[in-house]
Design a protein around this motif. Structure first.
Motif, PDB file in Angstrom:
ATOM      1  N   LEU A  21       0.803  -1.223   0.000  1.00  0.00           N
ATOM      2  CA  LEU A  21       0.000   0.000   0.000  1.00  0.00           C
ATOM      3  C   LEU A  21       0.835   1.272   0.000  1.00  0.00           C
ATOM      4  O   LEU A  21       0.415   2.288  -0.527  1.00  0.00           O
ATOM      5  CB  LEU A  21      -0.927   0.000   1.222  1.00  0.00           C
ATOM      6  CG  LEU A  21      -2.092  -0.986   1.118  1.00  0.00           C
ATOM      7  CD1 LEU A  21      -2.777  -1.156   2.471  1.00  0.00           C
ATOM      8  CD2 LEU A  21      -3.099  -0.512   0.079  1.00  0.00           C
ATOM      9  N   HIS A  22       2.034   1.219   0.588  1.00  0.00           N
ATOM     10  CA  HIS A  22       2.753   2.477   0.832  1.00  0.00           C
ATOM     11  C   HIS A  22       4.137   2.574   0.202  1.00  0.00           C
ATOM     12  O   HIS A  22       4.647   3.679   0.051  1.00  0.00           O
ATOM     13  CB  HIS A  22       2.876   2.710   2.343  1.00  0.00           C
ATOM     14  CG  HIS A  22       1.551   2.872   3.016  1.00  0.00           C
ATOM     15  ND1 HIS A  22       0.639   3.837   2.658  1.00  0.00           N
ATOM     16  CD2 HIS A  22       0.963   2.178   4.017  1.00  0.00           C
ATOM     17  CE1 HIS A  22      -0.442   3.739   3.407  1.00  0.00           C
ATOM     18  NE2 HIS A  22      -0.275   2.738   4.237  1.00  0.00           N
ATOM     19  N   ASP A  23       4.789   1.478  -0.129  1.00  0.00           N
ATOM     20  CA  ASP A  23       6.131   1.577  -0.733  1.00  0.00           C
ATOM     21  C   ASP A  23       6.014   1.995  -2.192  1.00  0.00           C
ATOM     22  O   ASP A  23       4.938   1.879  -2.788  1.00  0.00           O
ATOM     23  CB  ASP A  23       6.869   0.233  -0.606  1.00  0.00           C
ATOM     24  CG  ASP A  23       7.585   0.105   0.738  1.00  0.00           C
ATOM     25  OD1 ASP A  23       7.386   0.993   1.595  1.00  0.00           O
ATOM     26  OD2 ASP A  23       8.339  -0.859   0.922  1.00  0.00           O
ATOM     27  N   PRO A  24       7.110   2.469  -2.784  1.00  0.00           N
ATOM     28  CA  PRO A  24       7.035   2.840  -4.205  1.00  0.00           C
ATOM     29  C   PRO A  24       6.551   1.659  -5.047  1.00  0.00           C
ATOM     30  O   PRO A  24       6.996   0.528  -4.840  1.00  0.00           O
ATOM     31  CB  PRO A  24       8.491   3.201  -4.545  1.00  0.00           C
ATOM     32  CG  PRO A  24       9.107   3.573  -3.229  1.00  0.00           C
ATOM     33  CD  PRO A  24       8.429   2.729  -2.195  1.00  0.00           C
ATOM     34  N   ALA A  25       5.634   1.933  -5.955  1.00  0.00           N
ATOM     35  CA  ALA A  25       5.059   0.866  -6.782  1.00  0.00           C
ATOM     36  C   ALA A  25       6.033   0.469  -7.882  1.00  0.00           C
ATOM     37  O   ALA A  25       6.835   1.278  -8.331  1.00  0.00           O
ATOM     38  CB  ALA A  25       3.748   1.343  -7.381  1.00  0.00           C
ATOM     39  N   GLY A  26       5.979  -0.787  -8.298  1.00  0.00           N
ATOM     40  CA  GLY A  26       6.806  -1.234  -9.400  1.00  0.00           C
ATOM     41  C   GLY A  26       6.884  -2.746  -9.469  1.00  0.00           C
ATOM     42  O   GLY A  26       6.338  -3.437  -8.599  1.00  0.00           O
ATOM     43  N   PRO A  27       7.587  -3.240 -10.490  1.00  0.00           N
ATOM     44  CA  PRO A  27       7.651  -4.686 -10.728  1.00  0.00           C
ATOM     45  C   PRO A  27       8.241  -5.479  -9.564  1.00  0.00           C
ATOM     46  O   PRO A  27       7.956  -6.665  -9.417  1.00  0.00           O
ATOM     47  CB  PRO A  27       8.562  -4.808 -11.961  1.00  0.00           C
ATOM     48  CG  PRO A  27       8.531  -3.466 -12.603  1.00  0.00           C
ATOM     49  CD  PRO A  27       8.284  -2.468 -11.528  1.00  0.00           C
ATOM     50  N   GLU A  28       9.058  -4.821  -8.712  1.00  0.00           N
ATOM     51  CA  GLU A  28       9.635  -5.539  -7.573  1.00  0.00           C
ATOM     52  C   GLU A  28       8.604  -5.801  -6.486  1.00  0.00           C
ATOM     53  O   GLU A  28       8.864  -6.542  -5.540  1.00  0.00           O
ATOM     54  CB  GLU A  28      10.820  -4.742  -6.982  1.00  0.00           C
ATOM     55  CG  GLU A  28      12.025  -4.666  -7.890  1.00  0.00           C
ATOM     56  CD  GLU A  28      12.607  -6.047  -8.224  1.00  0.00           C
ATOM     57  OE1 GLU A  28      12.518  -6.956  -7.396  1.00  0.00           O
ATOM     58  OE2 GLU A  28      13.131  -6.196  -9.347  1.00  0.00           O
ATOM     59  N   LEU A  29       7.437  -5.181  -6.625  1.00  0.00           N
ATOM     60  CA  LEU A  29       6.371  -5.333  -5.631  1.00  0.00           C
ATOM     61  C   LEU A  29       5.050  -5.476  -6.407  1.00  0.00           C
ATOM     62  O   LEU A  29       4.265  -4.539  -6.495  1.00  0.00           O
ATOM     63  CB  LEU A  29       6.363  -4.077  -4.745  1.00  0.00           C
ATOM     64  CG  LEU A  29       5.565  -4.033  -3.461  1.00  0.00           C
ATOM     65  CD1 LEU A  29       5.833  -5.247  -2.582  1.00  0.00           C
ATOM     66  CD2 LEU A  29       5.878  -2.751  -2.719  1.00  0.00           C
ATOM     67  N   PRO A  30       4.848  -6.668  -7.010  1.00  0.00           N
ATOM     68  CA  PRO A  30       3.720  -6.799  -7.954  1.00  0.00           C
ATOM     69  C   PRO A  30       2.369  -6.357  -7.371  1.00  0.00           C
ATOM     70  O   PRO A  30       1.553  -5.757  -8.078  1.00  0.00           O
ATOM     71  CB  PRO A  30       3.737  -8.297  -8.291  1.00  0.00           C
ATOM     72  CG  PRO A  30       5.187  -8.678  -8.132  1.00  0.00           C
ATOM     73  CD  PRO A  30       5.697  -7.883  -6.968  1.00  0.00           C
ATOM     74  N   ALA A  31       2.115  -6.621  -6.082  1.00  0.00           N
ATOM     75  CA  ALA A  31       0.817  -6.233  -5.507  1.00  0.00           C
ATOM     76  C   ALA A  31       0.618  -4.720  -5.518  1.00  0.00           C
ATOM     77  O   ALA A  31      -0.517  -4.238  -5.448  1.00  0.00           O
ATOM     78  CB  ALA A  31       0.693  -6.762  -4.078  1.00  0.00           C
ATOM     79  N   SER A  32       1.717  -3.957  -5.617  1.00  0.00           N
ATOM     80  CA  SER A  32       1.582  -2.491  -5.614  1.00  0.00           C
ATOM     81  C   SER A  32       0.842  -1.992  -6.849  1.00  0.00           C
ATOM     82  O   SER A  32       0.254  -0.909  -6.831  1.00  0.00           O
ATOM     83  CB  SER A  32       2.961  -1.825  -5.532  1.00  0.00           C
ATOM     84  OG  SER A  32       3.703  -2.076  -6.711  1.00  0.00           O
TER      85      SER A  32
END
Ligand code: GLP
Length: 251
Positions: A216-227
């Protein structure tokens, strides 16, 4: 984007099951199928139990429902006790009036040279069914949705993926040891999931609190697919208090 926090898992799944029941009945009134995207793992088990309860106690019928599961381990036959085919059969399909020919999962035993064709056909079947009305999701400790491990691009489609070591370690107890956990899976892609009209991600317990916070809060991107879910117009994070315990608004 909605964050829906309930006192406990049971209260949360009752609310979601009620809204699924309403969606099914509405679709039936309109004379169309209700297309449900399904997930496996521990997180959706309570939801399936609640839907089964509604079927038995209120006569909720799944006869007009079409389902598409997110993923399947590559290399497992459908009758393997750890396959997602078997999970869905035993925990849900066999306990309601859902016609089996209206259920779909990626195949675990597709020949390697047929995988691309199989994945393209899976995408086409979803589109032919009219798209997914509601996709339910869990979240893995790597931030995966389905089996979209980091890094997974936003435009990824249904495909064969290699499982993250953390995901395999989490699955090891069910497989009686890490050596028996498959190394690959076929999963809907991030873009496949994002095409759903409505998405509900479920997470329960302290064990999920940190990855929920990141999603929900970290920078979005491919390293965090749920973002990538944050970009969807109708997504709900359905949480119990423990899973929500590290969210910024609460600290
Ligand atoms: C598996 C599934 C995911 C699921 C995840 C979390 O990896 N492929 O779809 O979200 O597990 O599982 P659990 O709900 O058991 O924590």
């Amino acid at each position: 984007m909605h964050i829906d926090i309930h006192e406990d898992q049971l209260a949360a799944v009752r609310s979601l099951a009620g809204s699924i029941a309403e969606g099914i009945r509405q679709a039936a009134r309109e004379g169309r199928h209700y297309v449900l995207g399904l997930a496996t793992g521990a997180s959706p088990i309570g939801l399936y139990e609640e839907l089964i309860r509604l079927h038995r106690s209120e006569g909720l019928s799944f006869a007009g429902v079409v389902t598409f599961n997110l993923d399947e381990y590559y290399g497992l036959p459908p009758e393997d006790p750890n396959s997602y085919h078997e999970f869905m059969r035993s925990r849900f399909f066999s306990q309601v009036d859902l016609p089996l020919d209206q259920t779909h999962l990626p195949g675990g035993l597709v020949a390697r040279d047929q995988v691309q064709h199989h994945c393209d056909a899976y995408e086409a079947m979803i589109d032919e069914a009219g798209g997914i009305d509601l996709q339910i999701l869990g979240i893995g400790r790597t931030g995966h949705i389905g089996f979209n491990e980091p890094p997974s691009p936003k435009d990824s489609r249904t495909r064969l993926v290699t499982l993250d070591p953390v995901t395999r370690i989490d699955a090891a107890p069910a497989f009686s040891g890490l050596d028996h956990v498959p190394t690959e899976a076929i999963t809907m892609g991030v873009s496949t999931i994002l095409r759903s009209r409505r998405i509900v991600l479920m997470a329960w317990g302290e064990r999920k609190a940190e990855i929920v916070r990141k999603a929900l809060h970290d920078p979005a991107g491919p390293e965090l697919p749920a973002s990538f879910l944050r970009d969807h117009s109708d997504v709900t994070f359905l949480l119990d208090q423990a899973a929500a315990s590290r969210l910024e608004a609460q600290t």
